[in-house]
Design a protein around this motif. Structure first.
Motif, mmCIF file in Angstrom:
data_model
loop_
_atom_site.group_PDB
_atom_site.id
_atom_site.type_symbol
_atom_site.label_atom_id
_atom_site.label_comp_id
_atom_site.label_asym_id
_atom_site.label_seq_id
_atom_site.Cartn_x
_atom_site.Cartn_y
_atom_site.Cartn_z
ATOM 1 N N VAL A 25 0.879 -1.173 0.000
ATOM 2 C CA VAL A 25 0.000 0.000 0.000
ATOM 3 C C VAL A 25 0.913 1.219 0.000
ATOM 4 N N LEU A 26 0.695 2.118 -0.933
ATOM 5 C CA LEU A 26 1.588 3.253 -1.045
ATOM 6 C C LEU A 26 0.866 4.492 -1.556
ATOM 7 N N ASP A 27 1.542 5.604 -1.400
ATOM 8 C CA ASP A 27 1.048 6.885 -1.899
ATOM 9 C C ASP A 27 1.901 7.257 -3.098
ATOM 10 N N VAL A 28 1.240 7.453 -4.223
ATOM 11 C CA VAL A 28 1.944 7.829 -5.442
ATOM 12 C C VAL A 28 1.444 9.210 -5.844
ATOM 13 N N GLU A 29 2.239 10.199 -5.542
ATOM 14 C CA GLU A 29 1.909 11.582 -5.880
ATOM 15 C C GLU A 29 0.501 11.973 -5.421
ATOM 16 N N GLY A 30 0.186 11.618 -4.180
ATOM 17 C CA GLY A 30 -1.099 11.983 -3.605
ATOM 18 C C GLY A 30 -2.223 11.001 -3.860
ATOM 19 N N THR A 31 -1.946 9.940 -4.595
ATOM 20 C CA THR A 31 -2.944 8.906 -4.837
ATOM 21 C C THR A 31 -2.579 7.676 -4.026
ATOM 22 N N GLU A 32 -3.430 7.312 -3.055
ATOM 23 C CA GLU A 32 -3.185 6.102 -2.273
ATOM 24 C C GLU A 32 -3.695 4.911 -3.055
ATOM 25 N N LEU A 33 -2.879 3.871 -3.117
ATOM 26 C CA LEU A 33 -3.277 2.675 -3.856
ATOM 27 C C LEU A 33 -2.742 1.423 -3.189
ATOM 28 N N GLY A 34 -3.388 0.331 -3.511
ATOM 29 C CA GLY A 34 -2.940 -0.985 -3.072
ATOM 30 C C GLY A 34 -2.489 -1.754 -4.291
ATOM 31 N N LEU A 35 -1.327 -2.332 -4.192
ATOM 32 C CA LEU A 35 -0.727 -3.106 -5.269
ATOM 33 C C LEU A 35 -0.687 -4.551 -4.803
ATOM 34 N N TYR A 36 -1.204 -5.473 -5.615
ATOM 35 C CA TYR A 36 -1.337 -6.874 -5.201
ATOM 36 C C TYR A 36 -0.716 -7.809 -6.225
ATOM 37 N N PHE A 37 -0.153 -8.902 -5.726
ATOM 38 C CA PHE A 37 0.298 -10.004 -6.576
ATOM 39 C C PHE A 37 -0.381 -11.260 -6.062
ATOM 40 N N TYR A 38 -1.152 -11.906 -6.965
ATOM 41 C CA TYR A 38 -1.845 -13.133 -6.564
ATOM 42 C C TYR A 38 -2.120 -13.971 -7.808
ATOM 43 N N LEU A 39 -1.862 -15.253 -7.749
ATOM 44 C CA LEU A 39 -2.056 -16.180 -8.866
ATOM 45 C C LEU A 39 -1.369 -15.674 -10.136
ATOM 46 N N ASP A 40 -0.161 -15.188 -9.982
ATOM 47 C CA ASP A 40 0.645 -14.666 -11.091
ATOM 48 C C ASP A 40 0.016 -13.456 -11.776
ATOM 49 N N GLU A 41 -0.871 -12.770 -11.104
ATOM 50 C CA GLU A 41 -1.500 -11.553 -11.629
ATOM 51 C C GLU A 41 -1.115 -10.370 -10.747
ATOM 52 N N VAL A 42 -1.035 -9.201 -11.357
ATOM 53 C CA VAL A 42 -0.773 -7.963 -10.627
ATOM 54 C C VAL A 42 -1.995 -7.061 -10.787
ATOM 55 N N ARG A 43 -2.444 -6.509 -9.673
ATOM 56 C CA ARG A 43 -3.579 -5.580 -9.681
ATOM 57 C C ARG A 43 -3.240 -4.372 -8.839
ATOM 58 N N ALA A 44 -3.832 -3.235 -9.209
ATOM 59 C CA ALA A 44 -3.701 -2.014 -8.416
ATOM 60 C C ALA A 44 -5.101 -1.428 -8.259
ATOM 61 N N TRP A 45 -5.449 -1.089 -7.018
ATOM 62 C CA TRP A 45 -6.764 -0.525 -6.699
ATOM 63 C C TRP A 45 -6.574 0.764 -5.912
ATOM 64 N N TYR A 46 -7.467 1.747 -6.167
ATOM 65 C CA TYR A 46 -7.482 2.935 -5.314
ATOM 66 C C TYR A 46 -7.783 2.479 -3.895
ATOM 67 N N ASN A 47 -7.124 3.085 -2.934
ATOM 68 C CA ASN A 47 -7.294 2.696 -1.538
ATOM 69 C C ASN A 47 -8.521 3.386 -0.928
#
Length: 127
Positions: A25-47
């Motif tokens: 979970v990180l802040d990227v230039e004021g946008t909080e997001l969650g970055l996930y790795f699961y089943l060989d997939e990468v996803r990013a969601w707004y927090n």
């Protein structure tokens, strides 16, 4: 006069680090997001949980709970889906499929995705 939204690609993690941690979970230039790795997939969601704005990506992830059915078609009690994994919002327990962002019972409610891609070992989001 209309405003122009400028989006840009930003490297936010290495794929190796994300694989090891499974969630960042990180802040990227004021946008909080969650970055996930699961089943060989990468996803990013707004927090932001669509329910009441809670920090959904800071919640637990867990296997989706299912009702087991025995061979005699009677209830086998609660169990867990072998692959479906949910993000659980820490404020009110709303659950969302980690890979699709859909709420577990109301498919009209979902997490907002952030474009994400992997280039070599770099995980890059577009914000």
């Amino acid at each position: 006069m209309s405003a122009t939204i400028v989006r840009r690609d930003i490297r936010v993690a290495s794929l190796a680090d994300l694989k090891e941690r499974e969630r960042i979970v990180l802040d990227v230039e004021g946008t909080e997001l969650g970055l996930y790795f699961y089943l060989d997939e990468v996803r990013a969601w707004y927090n932001v949980c669509p329910h009441q704005g809670g920090p959904v990506c800071q919640g637990k992830t867990m296997a989706r709970t299912i009702q087991l059915v025995r061979d005699d078609l009677k209830s086998g009690g609660p169990g867990h889906h072998p692959t479906d994994r949910n993000i659980v919002c820490p404020w009110h327990g709303f659950e969302f499929n980690l890979l699709t962002g859909r709420h577990t019972t109301d498919e009209t409610v979902r997490l907002r995705p952030i474009p994400v891609r992997v280039d070599g070992d770099d995980v890059i989001v577009t914000v």
